[in-house]
Design a protein around this motif. Structure first.
Motif, PDB file in Angstrom:
ATOM      1  N   GLN A  27      12.263   8.837   0.628  1.00 20.22           N
ATOM      2  CA  GLN A  27      11.784   9.510   1.831  1.00 20.22           C
ATOM      3  C   GLN A  27      12.875  10.381   2.444  1.00 20.22           C
ATOM      4  OE1 GLN A  27       8.602   9.329   3.416  1.00 20.22           O
ATOM      5  NE2 GLN A  27       9.513  11.088   4.438  1.00 20.22           N
TER       6      GLN A  27
ATOM      7  N   PRO B 116       0.817  -1.220   0.000  1.00 19.61           N
ATOM      8  CA  PRO B 116       0.000   0.000   0.000  1.00 19.61           C
ATOM      9  C   PRO B 116       0.850   1.270   0.000  1.00 19.61           C
ATOM     10  CG  PRO B 116      -0.673  -1.506   1.764  1.00 19.61           C
ATOM     11  CD  PRO B 116       0.604  -2.043   1.202  1.00 19.61           C
ATOM     12  N   SER B 117       0.237   2.367  -0.388  1.00 18.15           N
ATOM     13  CA  SER B 117       0.927   3.661  -0.382  1.00 18.15           C
ATOM     14  C   SER B 117      -0.078   4.789  -0.587  1.00 18.15           C
ATOM     15  CB  SER B 117       1.959   3.723  -1.505  1.00 18.15           C
ATOM     16  OG  SER B 117       2.402   5.053  -1.689  1.00 18.15           O
ATOM     17  N   THR B 118       0.103   5.866   0.118  1.00 15.58           N
ATOM     18  CA  THR B 118      -0.643   7.105  -0.165  1.00 15.58           C
ATOM     19  C   THR B 118       0.317   8.142  -0.746  1.00 15.58           C
ATOM     20  OG1 THR B 118      -2.265   6.699   1.562  1.00 15.58           O
ATOM     21  CG2 THR B 118      -2.006   8.987   0.859  1.00 15.58           C
ATOM     22  N   ARG B 119       1.344   8.521   0.035  1.00 11.45           N
ATOM     23  CA  ARG B 119       2.263   9.583  -0.372  1.00 11.45           C
ATOM     24  C   ARG B 119       3.055   9.234  -1.628  1.00 11.45           C
ATOM     25  NH1 ARG B 119       0.859  10.128   4.674  1.00 11.45           N
ATOM     26  NH2 ARG B 119       0.838   7.892   4.456  1.00 11.45           N
ATOM     27  N   THR B 120       3.647   8.045  -1.625  1.00 10.75           N
ATOM     28  CA  THR B 120       4.547   7.707  -2.728  1.00 10.75           C
ATOM     29  C   THR B 120       3.788   7.660  -4.050  1.00 10.75           C
ATOM     30  OG1 THR B 120       5.861   6.481  -1.136  1.00 10.75           O
ATOM     31  CG2 THR B 120       6.306   6.047  -3.465  1.00 10.75           C
TER      32      THR B 120
ATOM     33  N   ARG C 173       7.749  -0.181  -5.629  1.00  9.06           N
ATOM     34  CA  ARG C 173       7.687  -0.425  -4.172  1.00  9.06           C
ATOM     35  C   ARG C 173       7.436  -1.913  -4.010  1.00  9.06           C
ATOM     36  NH1 ARG C 173       4.346   2.672   0.510  1.00  9.06           N
ATOM     37  NH2 ARG C 173       6.187   3.974   0.234  1.00  9.06           N
TER      38      ARG C 173
ATOM     39  N   ARG D  94       8.149  15.123  -0.643  1.00  5.74           N
ATOM     40  CA  ARG D  94       8.280  13.902  -1.442  1.00  5.74           C
ATOM     41  C   ARG D  94       8.112  14.254  -2.920  1.00  5.74           C
ATOM     42  NH1 ARG D  94       7.284   8.990   0.857  1.00  5.74           N
ATOM     43  NH2 ARG D  94       8.051   8.239  -1.159  1.00  5.74           N
TER      44      ARG D  94
ATOM     45  N   HIS E 112      14.332   3.030   2.214  1.00 10.47           N
ATOM     46  CA  HIS E 112      13.332   3.960   1.660  1.00 10.47           C
ATOM     47  C   HIS E 112      14.043   5.276   1.301  1.00 10.47           C
ATOM     48  CE1 HIS E 112       9.590   5.622   0.664  1.00 10.47           C
ATOM     49  NE2 HIS E 112       9.023   5.778   1.838  1.00 10.47           N
TER      50      HIS E 112
ATOM     51  N   CYS F 281       7.931   9.866   8.628  1.00  5.71           N
ATOM     52  CA  CYS F 281       7.632   9.706   7.195  1.00  5.71           C
ATOM     53  C   CYS F 281       6.142   9.597   6.920  1.00  5.71           C
ATOM     54  CB  CYS F 281       8.369   8.482   6.652  1.00  5.71           C
ATOM     55  SG  CYS F 281       7.827   6.923   7.373  1.00  5.71           S
ATOM     56  N   LEU F 282       5.373   9.235   7.945  1.00  8.52           N
ATOM     57  CA  LEU F 282       3.930   8.991   7.832  1.00  8.52           C
ATOM     58  C   LEU F 282       3.691   7.749   6.964  1.00  8.52           C
ATOM     59  CD1 LEU F 282       2.545  12.630   7.323  1.00  8.52           C
ATOM     60  CD2 LEU F 282       3.055  11.443   9.486  1.00  8.52           C
ATOM     61  N   PRO F 283       2.648   6.970   7.176  1.00  8.72           N
ATOM     62  CA  PRO F 283       1.553   7.225   8.104  1.00  8.72           C
ATOM     63  C   PRO F 283       1.973   7.039   9.566  1.00  8.72           C
ATOM     64  CG  PRO F 283       1.281   5.057   7.109  1.00  8.72           C
ATOM     65  CD  PRO F 283       2.451   5.696   6.432  1.00  8.72           C
TER      66      PRO F 283
HETATM   67  N1   CP Z   1       6.017   7.815   3.681  1.00 13.00           N
HETATM   68  C1   CP Z   1       5.522   7.005   2.715  1.00 13.00           C
HETATM   69  O1   CP Z   1       6.250   6.400   1.929  1.00 13.00           O
HETATM   70  O2   CP Z   1       4.161   6.947   2.695  1.00 13.00           O
HETATM   71  P1   CP Z   1       3.253   5.988   1.814  1.00 13.00           P
HETATM   72  O3   CP Z   1       3.414   4.594   2.367  1.00 13.00           O
HETATM   73  O4   CP Z   1       1.870   6.523   1.993  1.00 13.00           O
HETATM   74  O5   CP Z   1       3.716   6.045   0.390  1.00 13.00           O
END
Ligand code: CP
Ligand code: NVA
Length: 308
Positions: A137, A55-59, A107, A294, A134, A266-268
């Motif tokens: 990041q 999963p990923s939001t930011r990337t 990823r 990012r 990572h 780095c979140l989440p």
């Molecule tokens: N920090 C980071 O890589 O977030 P995601 O997992 O949401 O991509």
């Protein structure tokens, strides 16, 4: 053609160039709406594959938006929906994708997948996170630190918590950018000795300190991350929480750092676990600047990879 696989595998001058270019591109966009294109469109006519096996939001959003701002086109691919997830080899996938696209970001879980993709692709490959590292990041984090406080060289960075993939890339960056890194966390969750050894060999001052308050004394930057990463077994959750609780970043811990110390994640984030809301929403926190950066850092990484 340049792959961006890890910070310690990338020349320090190239890393500095990427940070400077990211900062310049960010400044050039000031005041624009998010969807607007950049003035320069270095990725015009280029196609970028963004592969996610986790999963990923930011990337995913920052890469996708970054490609479009620079005039390129991107496609988001999920590992399970590709033949890659059904037995096709990584090498064959890399050879095929190289006939269609100009750049691959992946990823994945095992680092060997990333390495094999890079070995067999005729186009640049970018590490969008593996179980071990990572790097994108940490490029965003360096950009963020320097925006707020100036050069990171010679500063004291403290990692409190799990010595995971994000921590590993901080270790790699310590040597390349010339900052000191102190790890504080339980002995069972220390970063890989190989990475500590590599960083020290490359001239970085790396300290391991079991006591979190002693560790953060004099810190310019305090960093943490989730106690259970995507590659960690959920069955280990309770044991990890018990081991890591003393390393929570809270106001008491931040009070042991320098008064103007920054906080990064780095979140989440899991609020009230690895970090309290008081710190995450507090005056030293730059977590949402990191998330924004990012975008800018990865745009510069993609340009460096393609030489455009
Ligand atoms: N920090 C980071 O890589 O977030 P995601 O997992 O949401 O991509
Ligand atoms: N250490 C975390 C980082 C998420 C961006 C993980 O690998 O799940």
């Amino acid at each position: 053609m340049n792959h961006f696989l890890d910070i310690h595998k990338t020349d320090p001058a190239a890393l500095r160039g990427i940070i400077d270019n990211a900062a310049a591109m960010k400044t050039a966009r000031a005041g624009r709406t998010r969807g607007a294109s950049d003035d320069e469109l270095p990725l015009a006519g280029r196609m970028v594959a963004l592969i996610f096996e986790k999963p990923s939001t930011r990337t995913r959003v920052s890469f996708d938006v970054g490609v479009r701002q620079m005039g390129g086109q991107s496609m988001l691919l999920s590992g399970t929906e590709m033949q890659l997830g059904h037995g096709e080899t990584i090498a064959d996938t890399a050879r095929v994708l190289s006939r269609y696209v100009d750049l691959i970001m992946i990823r994945t879980f095992d680092e060997s997948v990333l390495i094999e993709m890079a070995d067999y692709a005729d186009v640049p490959v970018i590490n969008g996170l593996t179980d071990r590292t990572h790097p994108c990041q940490i490029m965003a984090d360096i950009l963020t630190y320097e925006e707020h406080r100036g050069p990171i060289k010679g500063k004291k960075v403290v990692w409190s918590g799990d010595g995971n993939n994000v921590c590993a890339s901080f270790l790699h960056a310590a040597a390349q950018f010339g900052f000191d890194l102190t790890f504080t966390g339980p002995v069972q969750l220390e970063p890989e000795q190989e990475f500590i050894g590599l960083a020290r060999k490359a001239g970085a001052r790396i300290t391991v300190e079991r006591d979190p308050h002693k560790a953060v004394a004099g810190a310019d930057l305090v960093v943490t991350d989730t106690w259970v990463s995507m590659h960690d077994s959920q069955s280990a959750k309770e044991r990890r929480h018990n081991m890591l609780r003393p390393y929570q970043v809270n106001e008491a811990l931040m009070a042991s750092a320098k008064p103007d110390a920054l906080f990064m994640h780095c979140l989440p984030a899991h609020r009230e676990e690895e970090v309290t809301s008081a710190v995450m929403d507090g005056p030293g926190s730059v977590v949402f600047d990191e998330a924004e950066n990012r975008l800018h850092a990865q745009k510069a990484i993609m340009r460096w990879c393609l030489g455009v």
